[in-house]
Design a protein around this motif. Structure first.
Motif, PDB file in Angstrom:
ATOM      1  N   ILE A   1     -14.090   3.041   6.789  1.00  0.00           N
ATOM      2  CA  ILE A   1     -13.822   4.263   7.554  1.00  0.00           C
ATOM      3  C   ILE A   1     -12.511   4.940   7.173  1.00  0.00           C
ATOM      4  CG2 ILE A   1     -15.146   3.447   9.537  1.00  0.00           C
ATOM      5  CD1 ILE A   1     -12.405   2.990  10.956  1.00  0.00           C
ATOM      6  N   MET A   2     -11.691   4.291   6.342  1.00  0.00           N
ATOM      7  CA  MET A   2     -10.328   4.804   6.173  1.00  0.00           C
ATOM      8  C   MET A   2     -10.277   6.177   5.506  1.00  0.00           C
ATOM      9  SD  MET A   2      -8.839   2.122   3.380  1.00  0.00           S
ATOM     10  CE  MET A   2      -9.276   2.187   1.646  1.00  0.00           C
ATOM     11  N   ASP A   3     -11.265   6.529   4.696  1.00  0.00           N
ATOM     12  CA  ASP A   3     -11.245   7.848   4.066  1.00  0.00           C
ATOM     13  C   ASP A   3     -11.416   8.968   5.091  1.00  0.00           C
ATOM     14  OD1 ASP A   3     -10.694   7.101   1.518  1.00  0.00           O
ATOM     15  OD2 ASP A   3     -12.689   7.458   0.698  1.00  0.00           O
ATOM     16  N   GLY A   4     -11.976   8.662   6.256  1.00  0.00           N
ATOM     17  CA  GLY A   4     -12.193   9.684   7.265  1.00  0.00           C
ATOM     18  C   GLY A   4     -11.120   9.762   8.330  1.00  0.00           C
ATOM     19  N   LEU A   5     -10.091   8.928   8.237  1.00  0.00           N
ATOM     20  CA  LEU A   5      -9.048   8.908   9.263  1.00  0.00           C
ATOM     21  C   LEU A   5      -7.957   9.923   8.963  1.00  0.00           C
ATOM     22  CD1 LEU A   5      -8.566   5.048   9.802  1.00  0.00           C
ATOM     23  CD2 LEU A   5      -9.964   6.644  11.146  1.00  0.00           C
ATOM     24  N   SER A   6      -7.351  10.448  10.032  1.00  0.00           N
ATOM     25  CA  SER A   6      -6.203  11.332   9.873  1.00  0.00           C
ATOM     26  C   SER A   6      -5.017  10.523   9.372  1.00  0.00           C
ATOM     27  CB  SER A   6      -5.848  11.976  11.208  1.00  0.00           C
ATOM     28  OG  SER A   6      -5.371  10.995  12.120  1.00  0.00           O
ATOM     29  N   ALA A   7      -3.974  11.218   8.934  1.00  0.00           N
ATOM     30  CA  ALA A   7      -2.783  10.532   8.431  1.00  0.00           C
ATOM     31  C   ALA A   7      -2.180   9.632   9.498  1.00  0.00           C
ATOM     32  CB  ALA A   7      -1.756  11.555   7.947  1.00  0.00           C
ATOM     33  N   ALA A   8      -2.102  10.130  10.739  1.00  0.00           N
ATOM     34  CA  ALA A   8      -1.524   9.327  11.816  1.00  0.00           C
ATOM     35  C   ALA A   8      -2.390   8.114  12.129  1.00  0.00           C
ATOM     36  CB  ALA A   8      -1.334  10.183  13.068  1.00  0.00           C
ATOM     37  N   ASP A   9      -3.704   8.313  12.236  1.00  0.00           N
ATOM     38  CA  ASP A   9      -4.600   7.198  12.544  1.00  0.00           C
ATOM     39  C   ASP A   9      -4.601   6.166  11.426  1.00  0.00           C
ATOM     40  OD1 ASP A   9      -5.222   8.347  14.934  1.00  0.00           O
ATOM     41  OD2 ASP A   9      -7.320   8.770  14.475  1.00  0.00           O
ATOM     42  N   LEU A  10      -4.480   6.620  10.201  1.00  0.00           N
ATOM     43  CA  LEU A  10      -4.469   5.690   9.081  1.00  0.00           C
ATOM     44  C   LEU A  10      -3.228   4.799   9.130  1.00  0.00           C
ATOM     45  CD1 LEU A  10      -6.308   5.146   6.605  1.00  0.00           C
ATOM     46  CD2 LEU A  10      -4.714   6.524   5.269  1.00  0.00           C
ATOM     47  N   GLN A  11      -2.076   5.388   9.449  1.00  0.00           N
ATOM     48  CA  GLN A  11      -0.862   4.590   9.543  1.00  0.00           C
ATOM     49  C   GLN A  11      -0.946   3.594  10.695  1.00  0.00           C
ATOM     50  OE1 GLN A  11       2.784   6.808   9.384  1.00  0.00           O
ATOM     51  NE2 GLN A  11       2.123   8.036   7.645  1.00  0.00           N
ATOM     52  N   VAL A  12      -1.494   4.025  11.812  1.00  0.00           N
ATOM     53  CA  VAL A  12      -1.658   3.122  12.957  1.00  0.00           C
ATOM     54  C   VAL A  12      -2.618   1.996  12.604  1.00  0.00           C
ATOM     55  CG1 VAL A  12      -2.655   2.958  15.259  1.00  0.00           C
ATOM     56  CG2 VAL A  12      -1.066   4.805  14.738  1.00  0.00           C
ATOM     57  N   ALA A  13      -3.735   2.320  11.970  1.00  0.00           N
ATOM     58  CA  ALA A  13      -4.731   1.306  11.625  1.00  0.00           C
ATOM     59  C   ALA A  13      -4.180   0.299  10.624  1.00  0.00           C
ATOM     60  CB  ALA A  13      -5.986   1.976  11.070  1.00  0.00           C
ATOM     61  N   PHE A  14      -3.497   0.790   9.592  1.00  0.00           N
ATOM     62  CA  PHE A  14      -2.925  -0.101   8.593  1.00  0.00           C
ATOM     63  C   PHE A  14      -1.875  -1.019   9.229  1.00  0.00           C
ATOM     64  CE2 PHE A  14      -3.649   1.921   4.141  1.00  0.00           C
ATOM     65  CZ  PHE A  14      -5.003   1.999   4.393  1.00  0.00           C
ATOM     66  N   THR A  15      -1.018  -0.437  10.068  1.00  0.00           N
ATOM     67  CA  THR A  15       0.025  -1.225  10.714  1.00  0.00           C
ATOM     68  C   THR A  15      -0.575  -2.245  11.682  1.00  0.00           C
ATOM     69  OG1 THR A  15       1.561   0.641  10.549  1.00  0.00           O
ATOM     70  CG2 THR A  15       2.136  -1.115  12.096  1.00  0.00           C
ATOM     71  N   GLY A  16      -1.510  -1.805  12.496  1.00  0.00           N
ATOM     72  CA  GLY A  16      -2.097  -2.686  13.493  1.00  0.00           C
ATOM     73  C   GLY A  16      -2.855  -3.848  12.882  1.00  0.00           C
ATOM     74  N   ALA A  17      -3.688  -3.569  11.875  1.00  0.00           N
ATOM     75  CA  ALA A  17      -4.467  -4.635  11.245  1.00  0.00           C
ATOM     76  C   ALA A  17      -3.557  -5.633  10.548  1.00  0.00           C
ATOM     77  CB  ALA A  17      -5.468  -4.033  10.263  1.00  0.00           C
ATOM     78  N   GLY A  18      -2.550  -5.139   9.847  1.00  0.00           N
ATOM     79  CA  GLY A  18      -1.638  -6.039   9.158  1.00  0.00           C
ATOM     80  C   GLY A  18      -0.810  -6.874  10.107  1.00  0.00           C
ATOM     81  N   LEU A  19      -0.314  -6.251  11.183  1.00  0.00           N
ATOM     82  CA  LEU A  19       0.528  -6.966  12.135  1.00  0.00           C
ATOM     83  C   LEU A  19      -0.260  -8.023  12.898  1.00  0.00           C
ATOM     84  CD1 LEU A  19       3.397  -7.079  13.362  1.00  0.00           C
ATOM     85  CD2 LEU A  19       2.598  -5.473  15.119  1.00  0.00           C
ATOM     86  N   ALA A  20      -1.432  -7.663  13.365  1.00  0.00           N
ATOM     87  CA  ALA A  20      -2.226  -8.614  14.145  1.00  0.00           C
ATOM     88  C   ALA A  20      -2.685  -9.786  13.284  1.00  0.00           C
ATOM     89  CB  ALA A  20      -3.428  -7.903  14.768  1.00  0.00           C
ATOM     90  N   THR A  21      -3.011  -9.526  12.034  1.00  0.00           N
ATOM     91  CA  THR A  21      -3.406 -10.615  11.139  1.00  0.00           C
ATOM     92  C   THR A  21      -2.242 -11.572  10.927  1.00  0.00           C
ATOM     93  OG1 THR A  21      -4.981  -9.164  10.013  1.00  0.00           O
ATOM     94  CG2 THR A  21      -4.337 -11.175   8.865  1.00  0.00           C
ATOM     95  N   TRP A  22      -1.032 -11.030  10.774  1.00  0.00           N
ATOM     96  CA  TRP A  22       0.153 -11.887  10.618  1.00  0.00           C
ATOM     97  C   TRP A  22       0.346 -12.759  11.863  1.00  0.00           C
ATOM     98  CZ3 TRP A  22       4.920 -11.423  13.408  1.00  0.00           C
ATOM     99  CH2 TRP A  22       5.914 -12.320  12.988  1.00  0.00           C
ATOM    100  N   HIS A  23       0.235 -12.185  13.049  1.00  0.00           N
ATOM    101  CA  HIS A  23       0.391 -12.971  14.273  1.00  0.00           C
ATOM    102  C   HIS A  23      -0.662 -14.077  14.362  1.00  0.00           C
ATOM    103  CE1 HIS A  23       3.641 -11.064  16.464  1.00  0.00           C
ATOM    104  NE2 HIS A  23       3.168  -9.869  16.147  1.00  0.00           N
TER     105      HIS A  23
END
Length: 288
Positions: free
Chosen positions: A90-112
């Motif tokens: 889905i990332m090609d269809g996300l806005s710039a803000a949503d993409l940054q939130v999604a990338f940050t959230g997925a990476g952070l939660a996986t680390w935790h």
């Protein structure tokens, strides 16, 4: 499409997130939202955007992680096991803000999810700073999310042809520029030379930095370079590079038009590098 060279739309509120009471009050604010995330996956709405919901109930610092503010609204991420959609789809269809939130959230939660215990003494760690840090109360060690640097390289020959290749695990027809992780004790430039020697046995010159992009698969930072091959003869690494080929711009456009090949997602730095080469702006960028 997001351009990772622009300032981030996500304010990570570094100066305030260390205050647990402030983070808890932010969770309780009526405009705050939470996004379910997992390993390279997020909750997606039927229209292909992010599926968020209002924050509700008591704040659980061990499960709900503050990503930051977007236009004054607080975004939290929460680890989930079900009901998620692969971020790549889905990332090609996300806005710039949503993409940054999604990338940050997925990476952070996986680390935790993978950092519950201290690597020094083996004791359980706890979440602090709204999810930005984990702390071991036994030995006092602070843990921070890792970002693994990787280089991604557009290789040109003396005739300005671009070398593209494919890995055996990719979908049929997919080609891209070449990439690899930086090793311990290695500079980015040294990683470029080593990785390209390993993958296609090319000696490079004229390295030029192009830009970078976070890449949450799992938690990487892609650092883009262009370089020249001293000669065009290459050897693809057996088992790692299934095929490689030099393209002129007309040849690449024809192969794309015929469906012979496909390129990486539009939101990837790899795609941006290839499109810049097609537009003859890879080494001659247009003014911002």
């Amino acid at each position: 499409m997001s351009d990772w060279r622009d300032p981030s739309t996500l304010d990570r509120v570094e100066e305030r997130r260390t205050d647990p009471a402030w983070v808890e009050a932010l969770w309780a604010h009526p405009s705050s939202v939470v996004l379910d995330v997992g390993d390279a996956a997020v909750a997606a709405a039927p229209d292909g955007g992010l599926d968020t919901r209002p924050t509700a109930g008591p704040y659980d610092a061990g499960r709900q992680f503050l990503l930051g503010l977007v236009e004054g609204r607080a975004w939290f991420a929460q680890w989930a096991e079900v009901g998620l959609t692969p971020l790549r789809s889905i990332m090609d269809g996300l806005s710039a803000a949503d993409l940054q939130v999604a990338f940050t959230g997925a990476g952070l939660a996986t680390w935790h999810a993978n950092s519950a215990f201290c690597p020094r003494c083996g004791s359980a760690t706890r979440v602090v700073s709204g999810g930005q840090t984990r702390l071991c109360d036994v030995c006092g060690r602070e843990l921070y999310p890792r970002t693994d640097p990787a280089v991604i390289v557009a290789i040109l020959d003396a005739d300005d042809r671009l070398l593209l290749g494919r890995q055996p695990t990719w979908v049929p027809g997919r080609v891209s520029v070449f990439a690899g992780f930086v090793e311990v004790g290695e500079s980015l430039e040294q990683a470029v030379h080593r990785e390209m020697a390993e993958e296609v046995a090319l000696d490079l010159t004229g390295l030029t930095y192009l830009g970078s992009q976070p890449w949450p698969f799992p938690r990487s930072l892609m650092v883009g370079f262009a370089a020249r091959a001293r000669d065009a003869g290459f050897t693809a690494a057996e088992g790692e590079i299934e095929a490689a080929r030099w393209f002129t711009a007309p040849e690449l456009r024809a192969a794309l038009a015929s469906g012979e090949i496909t390129l990486p997602p539009h939101t990837s730095i790899a795609r941006r590098m290839i499109e810049a080469w097609l537009a003859d702006t890879l080494l001659h960028p247009q003014p911002a």
